[in-house]
Design a protein around this motif. Structure first.
Motif, PDB file in Angstrom:
ATOM      1  N   CYS A  30       7.439  12.959  -3.268  1.00  0.00           N
ATOM      2  CA  CYS A  30       7.785  13.775  -4.429  1.00  0.00           C
ATOM      3  C   CYS A  30       9.301  13.734  -4.627  1.00  0.00           C
ATOM      4  N   PRO A  31       9.799  14.084  -5.823  1.00  0.00           N
ATOM      5  CA  PRO A  31      11.240  14.146  -6.038  1.00  0.00           C
ATOM      6  C   PRO A  31      11.905  15.095  -5.043  1.00  0.00           C
ATOM      7  N   GLU A  32      13.027  14.677  -4.468  1.00  0.00           N
ATOM      8  CA  GLU A  32      13.738  15.487  -3.492  1.00  0.00           C
ATOM      9  C   GLU A  32      14.666  16.478  -4.191  1.00  0.00           C
ATOM     10  N   GLY A  33      15.261  17.362  -3.377  1.00  0.00           N
ATOM     11  CA  GLY A  33      16.124  18.391  -3.934  1.00  0.00           C
ATOM     12  C   GLY A  33      17.295  17.828  -4.717  1.00  0.00           C
ATOM     13  N   ALA A  34      17.884  16.714  -4.239  1.00  0.00           N
ATOM     14  CA  ALA A  34      19.037  16.124  -4.924  1.00  0.00           C
ATOM     15  C   ALA A  34      18.671  15.694  -6.343  1.00  0.00           C
ATOM     16  N   ALA A  35      17.451  15.152  -6.517  1.00  0.00           N
ATOM     17  CA  ALA A  35      17.020  14.727  -7.855  1.00  0.00           C
ATOM     18  C   ALA A  35      16.810  15.929  -8.770  1.00  0.00           C
ATOM     19  N   VAL A  36      16.287  17.021  -8.229  1.00  0.00           N
ATOM     20  CA  VAL A  36      16.083  18.227  -9.034  1.00  0.00           C
ATOM     21  C   VAL A  36      17.423  18.820  -9.433  1.00  0.00           C
ATOM     22  N   GLU A  37      18.387  18.847  -8.485  1.00  0.00           N
ATOM     23  CA  GLU A  37      19.732  19.353  -8.794  1.00  0.00           C
ATOM     24  C   GLU A  37      20.387  18.527  -9.914  1.00  0.00           C
ATOM     25  N   ALA A  38      20.208  17.210  -9.827  1.00  0.00           N
ATOM     26  CA  ALA A  38      20.801  16.352 -10.856  1.00  0.00           C
ATOM     27  C   ALA A  38      20.200  16.641 -12.228  1.00  0.00           C
ATOM     28  N   LEU A  43      20.691  19.158 -17.683  1.00  0.00           N
ATOM     29  CA  LEU A  43      20.246  20.103 -18.708  1.00  0.00           C
ATOM     30  C   LEU A  43      21.343  21.100 -19.075  1.00  0.00           C
ATOM     31  N   LEU A  44      22.141  21.514 -18.080  1.00  0.00           N
ATOM     32  CA  LEU A  44      23.171  22.522 -18.325  1.00  0.00           C
ATOM     33  C   LEU A  44      24.424  21.950 -18.962  1.00  0.00           C
ATOM     34  N   GLY A  45      24.710  20.668 -18.686  1.00  0.00           N
ATOM     35  CA  GLY A  45      25.965  20.119 -19.166  1.00  0.00           C
ATOM     36  C   GLY A  45      27.113  20.688 -18.348  1.00  0.00           C
ATOM     37  N   ALA A 102      17.380  25.873 -15.226  1.00  0.00           N
ATOM     38  CA  ALA A 102      18.405  25.694 -16.264  1.00  0.00           C
ATOM     39  C   ALA A 102      18.308  26.774 -17.328  1.00  0.00           C
ATOM     40  N   MET A 103      17.106  27.119 -17.762  1.00  0.00           N
ATOM     41  CA  MET A 103      16.945  28.127 -18.812  1.00  0.00           C
ATOM     42  C   MET A 103      17.264  29.535 -18.307  1.00  0.00           C
ATOM     43  N   ALA A 104      17.108  29.783 -16.987  1.00  0.00           N
ATOM     44  CA  ALA A 104      17.494  31.082 -16.453  1.00  0.00           C
ATOM     45  C   ALA A 104      19.006  31.258 -16.487  1.00  0.00           C
ATOM     46  N   ILE A 105      19.761  30.137 -16.395  1.00  0.00           N
ATOM     47  CA  ILE A 105      21.224  30.192 -16.464  1.00  0.00           C
ATOM     48  C   ILE A 105      21.693  30.193 -17.917  1.00  0.00           C
ATOM     49  N   ALA A 111      17.154  23.510 -25.620  1.00  0.00           N
ATOM     50  CA  ALA A 111      17.398  23.068 -26.993  1.00  0.00           C
ATOM     51  C   ALA A 111      18.440  21.951 -27.029  1.00  0.00           C
ATOM     52  N   ARG A 112      19.490  22.075 -26.186  1.00  0.00           N
ATOM     53  CA  ARG A 112      20.520  21.044 -26.166  1.00  0.00           C
ATOM     54  C   ARG A 112      19.994  19.716 -25.639  1.00  0.00           C
ATOM     55  N   SER A 113      19.004  19.803 -24.750  1.00  0.00           N
ATOM     56  CA  SER A 113      18.473  18.568 -24.165  1.00  0.00           C
ATOM     57  C   SER A 113      17.414  17.927 -25.047  1.00  0.00           C
ATOM     58  N   GLY A 114      17.061  18.585 -26.187  1.00  0.00           N
ATOM     59  CA  GLY A 114      16.051  18.035 -27.082  1.00  0.00           C
ATOM     60  C   GLY A 114      14.645  18.381 -26.671  1.00  0.00           C
ATOM     61  N   THR A 115      14.481  19.358 -25.767  1.00  0.00           N
ATOM     62  CA  THR A 115      13.152  19.767 -25.303  1.00  0.00           C
ATOM     63  C   THR A 115      12.828  21.121 -25.874  1.00  0.00           C
ATOM     64  N   ALA A 116      11.676  21.279 -26.505  1.00  0.00           N
ATOM     65  CA  ALA A 116      11.275  22.566 -27.055  1.00  0.00           C
ATOM     66  C   ALA A 116      11.065  23.549 -25.931  1.00  0.00           C
TER      67      ALA A 116
END
Length: 350
Positions: A30-38, A43-45, A102-105, A111-116
């Motif tokens: 599965c994706p590791e923590g580093a990939a999730v952080e990236a 998403l946050l910019g 990302a949305m909690a922060i 919206a900025r990432s183009g995802t509804a």
């Protein structure tokens, strides 16, 4: 003994200037923590830690039935929230976890990432584990005064809304294996006159929250001595087949460890042939009878690797049709009774 747990990969945020701190665990493949952080950072910019401090996030992915389940907890300065998300692949759940953080922060991150934002609720069938209070950052933004209204203008032309598409599976490790084959040993007290053992192969399939299994057991000849006349008796063996069903309980698995597959209760039926050959008399003879029994118990599998499990099963066996062996001129030699069994074996997940 059902296979699945993979070594866990974990990661914690290492940069002090991030607006979040992540602790992440997931099965191998599965994706590791580093990939999730990236993905969260993307998403946050450019975001700096808010004055209220960084958001703390703890996420864990574990196998659940034919797919996977993500449990994620968020907290910051007295505020906390928890969510449970289910999906077919680890990749979809990792993306959902990154979007939730990302949305909690910053609620505008999606919206900025183009995802509804609505897709956050639909990814992998997300369900909040408990009502999530509004994050402090979002509450502060809501309290800001609205800008003064100007003269009405025509709404800008915008592209039609798009929905985020789930990423395709990138490897077999991302889909929970459905089929099981295994081989092990079993001990029994009650079926034979003394403690006895058997060899047991089996094959099974996971269907939603249940596991269905077909197996066989081979019990080598075991002596049963007559109590009325020591030195006489019979050598008894048993060959049987079985069908068993177990309920898989993801909440119980998480309470134990994410690398365990727990089946409780388990129930099944066993059908076979019991055979005996006499000894110690001039005309010993031999005979056989039908063996029918009900089985009930529990099973647990330690997922050593995505394709391998170590499985333990404990159960009680109640005979419905039990042969009674009698030695002519001596009397009864053996009649099976209610038995207790323990089985341990190695299982492959396909």
């Amino acid at each position: 003994m059902a296979p699945c747990v993979a070594p866990l990969a974990s990661s914690a945020a290492r940069a002090d200037d991030r607006p979040f701190a992540l602790r992440w665990t997931a099965p191998a493949g599965c994706p590791e923590g580093a990939a999730v952080e990236a993905e969260i950072t993307r998403l946050l910019g450019d975001q700096s830690p808010p004055s209220s401090g960084a958001l703390r996030a703890v996420g864990a992915i574990a196998p659940a039935g034919s797919g996977f389940e993500l449990h994620i907890e968020l907290s910051r300065d007295g505020w906390s929230s928890a969510r449970t998300v289910r999906g077919a692949t680890c990749r979809a759940l990792a993306d959902a976890g990154a979007l939730i953080v990302a949305m909690a922060i910053d609620p505008d991150a999606a919206a900025r990432s183009g995802t509804a934002a609505a897709d956050d609720r639909s990814i992998a069938g997300a369900r909040p584990a408990n009502p999530a209070p509004e994050p402090p950052a979002a509450a502060a933004r809501a309290a800001e005064p609205a800008p003064p209204r100007g003269p009405p203008t025509a709404p800008p032309r915008s592209a039609p809304p798009t929905r985020a598409r789930a990423r395709p599976t990138e490897g077999s490790a991302e889909r929970a294996p459905l089929f099981r084959v295994g081989l092990g040993g079993m001990s029994d007290l009650g079926t034979m006159q003394r403690l006895s053992g058997a060899i047991e192969p089996w094959a099974g399939v996971v269907v939603g929250p249940a596991r269905l299994e077909a197996g066989a057991s081979f019990w080598p000849g075991r002596r049963a001595e007559s109590a009325a006349k020591p030195g006489t008796g019979g050598t008894i063996d048993l060959v049987a087949g079985s069908l068993t069903a177990c309920a898989l309980l993801p909440p119980l698995e998480r309470a134990v460890r994410p690398d365990f597959e727990v089946g409780v209760p388990c129930a099944g039926v066993e059908l076979g042939r019991m055979h005996a050959e006499g000894y110690g008399v001039s005309d010993p003879g031999e005979g056989s009878g039908v063996w029918v029994a009900l089985r009930s118990g529990a099973a647990a599998s330690w997922i050593v690797a995505p394709w391998m499990r170590l499985r333990l099963r404990l159960e009680a066996v109640v005979p419905l049709e039990r042969p009674r062996f009698v030695l002519e001129g001596v009397g009864e030699v053996h009649e099976p009774s209610v038995a207790a069994r323990a089985a341990l074996g190695l299982e492959l997940a396909l």
